[in-house]
Design an enzyme around this catalytic site. Structure first.
Site, short mmCIF file in Angstrom:
data_model
loop_
_atom_site.label_atom_id
_atom_site.label_comp_id
_atom_site.label_asym_id
_atom_site.label_seq_id
_atom_site.Cartn_x
_atom_site.Cartn_y
_atom_site.Cartn_z
N GLY A 116 9.24 -0.26 6.89
CA GLY A 116 10.25 -1.52 7.50
C GLY A 116 9.89 -1.43 8.96
N CYS A 117 9.50 -0.22 9.56
CA CYS A 117 9.39 -0.30 11.07
C CYS A 117 8.13 -0.90 11.27
CB CYS A 117 9.61 1.37 11.43
SG CYS A 117 11.50 1.96 11.17
N THR A 118 7.09 -0.49 10.50
CA THR A 118 5.80 -0.99 10.63
C THR A 118 5.88 -2.40 10.38
OG1 THR A 118 4.86 1.29 9.94
CG2 THR A 118 3.31 -0.80 9.82
N ALA B 274 7.61 -3.99 13.65
CA ALA B 274 6.49 -3.71 15.00
C ALA B 274 5.20 -4.56 14.83
CB ALA B 274 5.99 -2.24 15.24
#
Length: 149
Positions: free
Chosen positions: A43-45, A48
């Site tokens: 999710g963070c990838t 970002a």
């Protein structure tokens, strides 16, 4: 949690290269600060990378970007280099910045409760006043959410 109308909290932290970042140096331009739970997770990838893919459009609209998680400098640097991000990532290991923004909260995942970073995006005007808080961040549409008014 910080809300619309609140002032940008004063903080000093370090980015992925170990360089000092002072919140007072971020005034004068519109600012997007996005908090994400952990570098290099799906999710963070997605979030970002979406912001990175639309960086030129965000920049054209006058935004500067800053990502923040509690990851150590080493992990932030790997994440930053792996995806060639065009904006800095803060390594807020002591959660000083995270707690000033109020995003360190009780979370529930797969029936388990734990403290962690709640994925949130804050948008500030040139004077450091919060003009928008995005609490339901869509990781694959993060830039679109920022650009819509």
């Amino acid at each position: 949690m910080l809300k619309v109308g609140d002032r940008l909290p004063e903080f000093v932290s370090v980015n992925q290269d170990g360089e000092t970042v002072n919140s007072q140096d971020l005034l004068g331009k519109k600012l997007v600060i996005f908090f994400y739970p952990k570098a290099n997770t799906p999710g963070c990838t997605a979030e970002a990378c979406d912001l990175n893919n639309h960086f030129s459009k965000l920049k054209k609209e006058g935004f500067q970007l800053l990502g923040v998680s509690a990851d150590p400098v080493k992990n932030q640097k790997k994440f930053h280099e792996k995806f060639d991000f065009q904006y800095p990532l803060l390594a807020d290991e002591n959660r000083n910045v995270i707690e000033k923004f109020g995003v360190w909260q009780l979370k529930k995942f797969m029936g388990r409760e734990f403290m962690g970073i709640v994925r949130t995006t804050f948008i500030f005007d040139e004077n450091g006043i919060c003009v928008r808080v995005i609490e339901k961040v869509k990781t694959k549409e993060a830039a679109k959410q920022i650009l819509e008014n």
